[in-house]
Design a protein around this motif. Sequence first.
Motif, short mmCIF file in Angstrom:
data_model
loop_
_atom_site.label_atom_id
_atom_site.label_comp_id
_atom_site.label_asym_id
_atom_site.label_seq_id
_atom_site.Cartn_x
_atom_site.Cartn_y
_atom_site.Cartn_z
N ILE A 27 0.84 -1.20 0.00
CA ILE A 27 0.00 0.00 0.00
C ILE A 27 0.87 1.25 0.00
O ILE A 27 0.59 2.22 -0.72
CB ILE A 27 -0.97 -0.01 1.20
CG1 ILE A 27 -2.02 -1.11 1.02
CG2 ILE A 27 -1.65 1.36 1.37
CD1 ILE A 27 -2.90 -1.34 2.24
N LEU A 30 2.10 2.24 -3.45
CA LEU A 30 1.13 2.54 -4.51
C LEU A 30 1.23 4.00 -4.95
O LEU A 30 1.46 4.88 -4.12
CB LEU A 30 -0.31 2.30 -4.01
CG LEU A 30 -0.80 0.88 -3.95
CD1 LEU A 30 -2.20 0.85 -3.32
CD2 LEU A 30 -0.85 0.26 -5.33
N PRO A 31 1.02 4.26 -6.23
CA PRO A 31 0.94 5.65 -6.68
C PRO A 31 -0.29 6.31 -6.05
O PRO A 31 -1.28 5.64 -5.73
CB PRO A 31 0.74 5.52 -8.20
CG PRO A 31 1.11 4.13 -8.55
CD PRO A 31 0.91 3.30 -7.32
N ARG A 32 -0.22 7.61 -5.87
CA ARG A 32 -1.30 8.36 -5.23
C ARG A 32 -2.65 8.07 -5.88
O ARG A 32 -3.66 7.92 -5.18
CB ARG A 32 -0.98 9.85 -5.27
CG ARG A 32 -2.03 10.70 -4.61
CD ARG A 32 -1.63 12.16 -4.61
NE ARG A 32 -2.68 13.03 -4.15
CZ ARG A 32 -2.95 13.27 -2.88
NH1 ARG A 32 -2.24 12.70 -1.94
NH2 ARG A 32 -3.94 14.09 -2.56
N ASP A 33 -2.70 8.00 -7.20
CA ASP A 33 -3.97 7.77 -7.89
C ASP A 33 -4.61 6.44 -7.48
O ASP A 33 -5.83 6.32 -7.45
CB ASP A 33 -3.78 7.80 -9.40
CG ASP A 33 -3.42 9.19 -9.92
OD1 ASP A 33 -3.62 10.18 -9.16
OD2 ASP A 33 -2.94 9.29 -11.05
N ASN A 34 -3.81 5.46 -7.18
CA ASN A 34 -4.33 4.14 -6.80
C ASN A 34 -4.86 4.12 -5.36
O ASN A 34 -5.61 3.22 -4.99
CB ASN A 34 -3.26 3.07 -6.97
CG ASN A 34 -2.90 2.87 -8.41
OD1 ASN A 34 -2.22 3.72 -9.00
ND2 ASN A 34 -3.35 1.78 -9.00
N LEU A 35 -4.46 5.10 -4.56
CA LEU A 35 -4.93 5.14 -3.18
C LEU A 35 -6.42 5.44 -3.10
O LEU A 35 -7.07 5.08 -2.12
CB LEU A 35 -4.13 6.17 -2.37
CG LEU A 35 -2.67 5.80 -2.13
CD1 LEU A 35 -1.96 6.93 -1.41
CD2 LEU A 35 -2.55 4.50 -1.35
N ARG A 37 -8.68 3.98 -4.82
CA ARG A 37 -9.32 2.66 -4.79
C ARG A 37 -9.16 2.01 -3.41
O ARG A 37 -10.08 1.36 -2.92
CB ARG A 37 -8.72 1.76 -5.88
CG ARG A 37 -9.26 0.37 -5.88
CD ARG A 37 -10.74 0.33 -6.29
NE ARG A 37 -11.20 -1.05 -6.28
CZ ARG A 37 -12.29 -1.46 -5.66
NH1 ARG A 37 -13.07 -0.61 -5.04
NH2 ARG A 37 -12.62 -2.72 -5.66
N VAL A 38 -8.02 2.19 -2.78
CA VAL A 38 -7.80 1.65 -1.43
C VAL A 38 -8.83 2.26 -0.47
O VAL A 38 -9.46 1.55 0.31
CB VAL A 38 -6.36 1.92 -0.94
CG1 VAL A 38 -6.22 1.61 0.54
CG2 VAL A 38 -5.37 1.11 -1.75
N TYR A 74 -6.11 -6.33 -4.46
CA TYR A 74 -6.04 -5.13 -5.28
C TYR A 74 -4.59 -4.69 -5.51
O TYR A 74 -4.20 -4.40 -6.63
CB TYR A 74 -6.82 -3.97 -4.63
CG TYR A 74 -6.59 -2.68 -5.38
CD1 TYR A 74 -7.11 -2.51 -6.66
CD2 TYR A 74 -5.82 -1.66 -4.84
CE1 TYR A 74 -6.87 -1.36 -7.38
CE2 TYR A 74 -5.58 -0.50 -5.56
CZ TYR A 74 -6.10 -0.36 -6.82
OH TYR A 74 -5.86 0.80 -7.52
N VAL A 75 -3.81 -4.64 -4.43
CA VAL A 75 -2.44 -4.13 -4.58
C VAL A 75 -1.55 -5.19 -5.18
O VAL A 75 -0.57 -4.91 -5.79
CB VAL A 75 -1.85 -3.59 -3.25
CG1 VAL A 75 -2.69 -2.43 -2.77
CG2 VAL A 75 -1.74 -4.65 -2.18
#
Length: 75
Positions: A27, A30-35, A37-38, A74-75
């Motif tokens: 986590i 992860l790139p900021r954009d993917n956070l 979704r988290v 997801y990750v």
Amino acid sequence: MASNGDTGNAIFRPMTRREKMQLQKLIQNLPRDNLVRVVGILGRSNSSKTNLCDYITIDLEKEDNGTLWRLYYYV
């Protein structure tokens, strides 16, 4: 993962400490954009976590097994 008949009632095994540590590292990388979704995954189990901010703290010890495994896949 066992199931009670449909995916909505799936029973997830508890994550080991090692798996939680690995999830934490994944986590963090992860790139900021993917956070986004988290936060969405976390919001499924607790709607108070859906507000985005610059910094997110996740206590993996307090999340239910289903949420942890959704994050992991997801990750």
